[in-house]
Motif scaffolding. Structure first.
Motif, PDB file in Angstrom:
ATOM      1  N   ASN A 276      19.815  -5.076  -6.251  1.00 23.37           N
ATOM      2  CA  ASN A 276      19.916  -4.415  -4.952  1.00 23.37           C
ATOM      3  C   ASN A 276      19.389  -2.985  -4.991  1.00 23.37           C
ATOM      4  O   ASN A 276      19.567  -2.246  -4.023  1.00 23.37           O
ATOM      5  CB  ASN A 276      21.368  -4.355  -4.482  1.00 23.37           C
TER       6      ASN A 276
ATOM      7  N   SER B 265      20.731  -0.510  -6.438  1.00 21.19           N
ATOM      8  CA  SER B 265      21.910   0.290  -6.119  1.00 21.19           C
ATOM      9  C   SER B 265      22.096   1.396  -7.152  1.00 21.19           C
ATOM     10  O   SER B 265      21.849   1.197  -8.338  1.00 21.19           O
ATOM     11  CB  SER B 265      23.142  -0.617  -6.118  1.00 21.19           C
TER      12      SER B 265
ATOM     13  N   GLY C 144      20.765   0.424  -2.449  1.00 21.96           N
ATOM     14  CA  GLY C 144      21.491  -0.767  -2.026  1.00 21.96           C
ATOM     15  C   GLY C 144      22.970  -0.681  -2.371  1.00 21.96           C
ATOM     16  O   GLY C 144      23.447   0.336  -2.886  1.00 21.96           O
TER      17      GLY C 144
ATOM     18  N   SER D  12      28.261   1.726   2.759  1.00 20.09           N
ATOM     19  CA  SER D  12      28.031   0.542   1.929  1.00 20.09           C
ATOM     20  C   SER D  12      29.320   0.154   1.207  1.00 20.09           C
ATOM     21  O   SER D  12      29.642  -1.017   1.085  1.00 20.09           O
ATOM     22  CB  SER D  12      26.913   0.812   0.927  1.00 20.09           C
TER      23      SER D  12
ATOM     24  N   LEU E 164      20.587  -4.514   3.787  1.00 24.92           N
ATOM     25  CA  LEU E 164      20.522  -3.189   3.156  1.00 24.92           C
ATOM     26  C   LEU E 164      19.945  -3.315   1.745  1.00 24.92           C
ATOM     27  O   LEU E 164      19.071  -2.538   1.340  1.00 24.92           O
ATOM     28  CB  LEU E 164      21.945  -2.612   3.094  1.00 24.92           C
ATOM     29  N   ASN E 165      20.407  -4.341   1.023  1.00 24.71           N
ATOM     30  CA  ASN E 165      19.985  -4.517  -0.369  1.00 24.71           C
ATOM     31  C   ASN E 165      18.508  -4.883  -0.483  1.00 24.71           C
ATOM     32  O   ASN E 165      17.818  -4.399  -1.379  1.00 24.71           O
ATOM     33  CB  ASN E 165      20.832  -5.603  -1.044  1.00 24.71           C
ATOM     34  N   SER E 166      18.041  -5.741   0.407  1.00 28.42           N
ATOM     35  CA  SER E 166      16.631  -6.122   0.279  1.00 28.42           C
ATOM     36  C   SER E 166      15.726  -4.977   0.732  1.00 28.42           C
ATOM     37  O   SER E 166      14.624  -4.814   0.208  1.00 28.42           O
ATOM     38  CB  SER E 166      16.332  -7.415   1.025  1.00 28.42           C
TER      39      SER E 166
ATOM     40  N   ALA F 173      16.348  -1.947   0.081  1.00 31.93           N
ATOM     41  CA  ALA F 173      16.385  -0.931  -0.972  1.00 31.93           C
ATOM     42  C   ALA F 173      15.316  -1.145  -2.035  1.00 31.93           C
ATOM     43  O   ALA F 173      15.052  -0.255  -2.838  1.00 31.93           O
ATOM     44  CB  ALA F 173      17.763  -0.895  -1.624  1.00 31.93           C
TER      45      ALA F 173
END
Lengths: 258, 263
Positions: free
Chosen positions: A171, A173, A212, B11, B84-86, B88
Motif C-alpha cells: 500500500n 504506507s 497508503g 487512514s 487510498l492504497n492503490s 499511493a
C-alpha cells in the motif's frame, strides 16, 4: 565476477522511464553494491553515456540515504542491512539483477533511481520533536528513565528514515516510519508534553502526503534495515486513537497563565 | 471537526472502523455457530430456538440492522482504504513486491468480496427462502408443530437445503475463504486498535488461530454432516416428496412424520 544489471532509467519526472540493461565490467566480489554501481558509472562516463543516478551518503548503513529495490526487495536480499552494506559476493557470477527506485506517490522520482523523500521531513516537522529548555546541557540522569523504557525507545529510535518500509509495503504506507518516530519520543518522559499532539500531527501529515494505509502484511518489518517492530505501529494506533477522542485543544477564555 | 468526521477522514480512523466492525462480526459468527450447531440435536431444539428468535421481532430486527450496519461499514471502509492504497503507488514494481507479506494479507479485499457475495446468497437461501436459489423447492411451506403451534420447520429447511451438492459446495468454499480472511483479520484487528505489544502479540496470534480454526470446523461440519446424510435424513425423507408435490400443486400438502416433532 560479472553481472547484468536491469536498471530503471528515467531522465526526469516528466519523461517516461524504462528499464535499460547494463553489463558490468569484471568486479571484485568484495565490492559493496554501491561500489559496483560506481564502477559501472565510471565505465558509462568513459563511454560518454549518462551515469546511473542513485542516492548514497555514509555507506556505513547508518544515514538512511541509500535506497534501491534490488530484485523486488528494498535494500537487497539480506535481512537488517542497507544497500550500501550489501556485497557483491551475495550474488553469483552472471546473475541478472533488477534495480528499481522506491515507488510511491509520496516519493516522486527525481532521476533514474533517486526519489524525493522530503515527505518524511515534513512528517517530522509535524511533531517529531520535544520541548526542552535552551542553555547549558541538563544534568545527566536528572530525569529518571527505566532501563526497559530506554531500550524500547532506542529500538524505535534506530529508524534511519530510509523509506524502505514505504517501498516494500503493497500500500506504500509509511506507518512503520511514523510509528517509530512517534514511539521513540512518546516512550520517554521528555516526550510526554506533546505525546498526543505529536501522534495526531504526524499521522495527519502522513495522510496528507498520500501514503497508503496499513494492512498488517508485515512487509515493512521484514525489509527494515534496522528491524523496527510492528509493535510500534500498534502503539501509534493507540496514541492516535486517544488523540482522536481528545480532539483539538481549545484555548480557555480566561486562560493564559499556563 | 467532529469526531465522526475525524475518524472517517483519517487512514487510521478507518482502520479502527475495520477492526471494530470486524470484531462485532466475529462475535456474531460465534453466536450464530452456537445456534446452528443445535442442528445436531433433535429437530425440536433448533426449531424451538428459531421460534424463540422470531418471537422477539424487536430484538431480531435490532440485531439484523446492527449487523447490516457493521457489514456495510466494514465494506465501505475496505473499499475506500483500497482506493487510498492503490492511489499511493501509481507505478507498480516490475518485480514481485510485498516482500514478507502473507498470502492472506495480500488478498483480503478479494476474499472479503466473495464472502460478501456469499452473505447475500445465504440470506436469499435461508432467511428470505427464495425458491429460485435453493434447488429444492419452497422452504416457506415447510412447517411443523411445536408446543401445539404451527411453526416454520427450520431443521427440515437446513437439512433439505444443504443436501443439494452445489449448495453444500458453496457453503464449504465460503467457509474456507472466511477461515483465510479471519486468519489474517482476527489478529490484525488487535493491531489496528492498538492492542499489541511484544508480550501480547504471540497470545493474540494464538487466539486468532484457535478461533478461526474453531469457526472453520464448526461451520463446515454442518453442511458436511448433512450432505453425508448423517443428520436428519430420515426426518426429511418424507418431507422431500411432499415438498416436490407441493411445488407442483398450489395447495401445500405436507406429510408430517408422526411422533418425531410433536411432544
Amino acid at each position: 565476477m560479472k553481472v547484468t544489471l536491469k536498471v530503471w532509467r528515467q531522465k526526469n519526472r516528466s519523461t517516461p522511464g524504462a528499464f535499460k540493461t547494463h553489463e558490468t565490467p569484471e568486479l571484485n566480489v568484495n565490492m559493496s553494491f554501491l561500489e559496483m554501481l560506481d564502477v559501472v558509472n565510471e565505465q558509462l562516463a568513459n563511454r560518454g553515456e549518462e551515469p546511473i543516478a542513485f542516492d548514497h551518503d555514509c555507506r556505513e548503513g547508518i544515514c538512511g540515504t541509500c535506497s534501491l529495490v534490488i530484485d523486488g526487495k528494498p535494500h537487497g536480499p539480506h535481512k537488517g542491512i542497507t544497500t550500501c552494506q550489501t556485497y557483491m559476493r551475495t550474488f553469483n557470477d552472471g546473475d541478472e539483477i533488477v534495480i528499481e527506485p522506491f515507488r510511491a506517490k509520496a516519493f516522486p522520482l527525481i532521476k533514474d533511481l533517486v526519489v524525493d523523500r522530503k515527505a518524511f521531513d515534513r512528517i517530522q516537522h509535524a511533531g517529531g520533536y520535544i520541548t526542552v529548555r535552551t542553555g547549558a546541557a541538563p544534568d545527566a540522569n536528572s530525569v529518571p528513565v527505566p532501563k526497559q523504557t530506554a531500550d524500547f525507545a532506542m529500538d524505535a529510535a534506530q529508524c534511519i528514515g530510509c523509506g524502505a518500509c514505504v517501498a516494500a509495503c503493497k500500500n506504500a504506507s509509511a506507518m512503520l516510519f511514523v510509528a517509530a518516530k512517534i514511539s521513540h519520543l512518546g516512550l520517554m518522559p521528555q516526550g510526554q508534553p506533546e505525546r498526543y499532539r505529536r501522534a495526531k500531527g504526524m499521522v495527519d501529515q502522513m495522510d496528507k502526503e498520500g501514503f497508503g494505509a496499513c494492512t498488517v502484511t508485515g512487509s515493512c518489518e521484514a525489509v527494515c534495515p534496522k528491524e523496527i517492530s510492528l509493535d510500534f505501529i500498534a502503539r501509534m494506533n493507540r496514541d492516535y486513537g486517544v488523540a482522536l477522542l481528545k480532539g483539538d485543544a481549545k484555548a480557555v477564555k480566561s486562560g493564559g497563565a499556563g | 471537526m467532529n469526531i465522526v468526521d475525524r475518524i472517517w477522514k483519517s487512514s487510521l480512523g478507518k482502520k479502527y472502523l475495520m477492526g471494530l466492525t470486524g470484531a462485532a462480526l466475529v462475535v456474531f459468527l460465534i453466536g450464530h455457530l452456537a445456534g446452528n450447531l443445535q442442528v445436531f440435536g433433535p429437530p425440536e431444539l433448533i426449531n424451538g430456538y428459531a421460534y424463540f428468535l422470531k418471537s422477539k421481532p424487536g430484538l431480531l430486527w435490532g440485531a439484523r440492522l446492527g449487523l447490516l450496519a457493521c457489514v456495510g461499514l466494514h465494506i465501505v471502509s475496505a473499499i475506500t482504504l483500497a482506493q487510498l492504497n492503490s492511489a499511493a503507488r501509481p507505478q507498480a514494481y516490475a518485480t514481485n513486491g510485498a516482500h514478507g507479506a502473507s498470502t492472506a494479507s495480500k488478498y483480503m479485499l478479494p476474499m472479503g468480496s466473495i464472502i460478501a457475495a456469499f452473505i447475500v446468497y445465504h440470506l436469499a437461501h435461508f432467511t428470505a427462502a427464495l425458491p429460485a436459489v435453493n434447488g429444492v423447492g419452497d422452504f416457506t411451506k415447510l412447517t411443523t408443530t411445536l408446543h401445539g403451534e404451527t411453526v416454520p420447520d427450520v431443521y427440515a429447511m437446513m437439512v433439505l437445503g444443504l443436501q443439494v451438492p452445489w449448495v453444500c459446495l458453496i457453503y464449504l468454499v465460503a467457509q474456507g475463504l472466511l477461515f483465510m480472511h479471519l486468519g489474517h483479520g482476527l489478529s490484525s484487528m488487535f493491531q489496528s486498535l492498538g492492542f499489541r505489544d511484544h508480550v501480547w502479540w504471540p497470545r493474540i496470534r494464538l487466539f486468532a488461530q484457535v478461533t478461526s480454526i474453531a469457526l472453520l470446523v464448526g461451520y463446515s461440519v454442518i453442511p458436511i454432516a448433512i450432505y453425508l446424510r448423517v443428520v436428519g435424513n430420515d426426518y426429511v425423507e418424507k418431507k422431500k416428496y411432499a415438498l416436490k408435490a407441493a411445488t407442483k400443486k398450489p395447495a401445500p400438502a405436507f406429510v408430517t412424520v408422526p411422533g418425531k416433532e410433536a411432544k
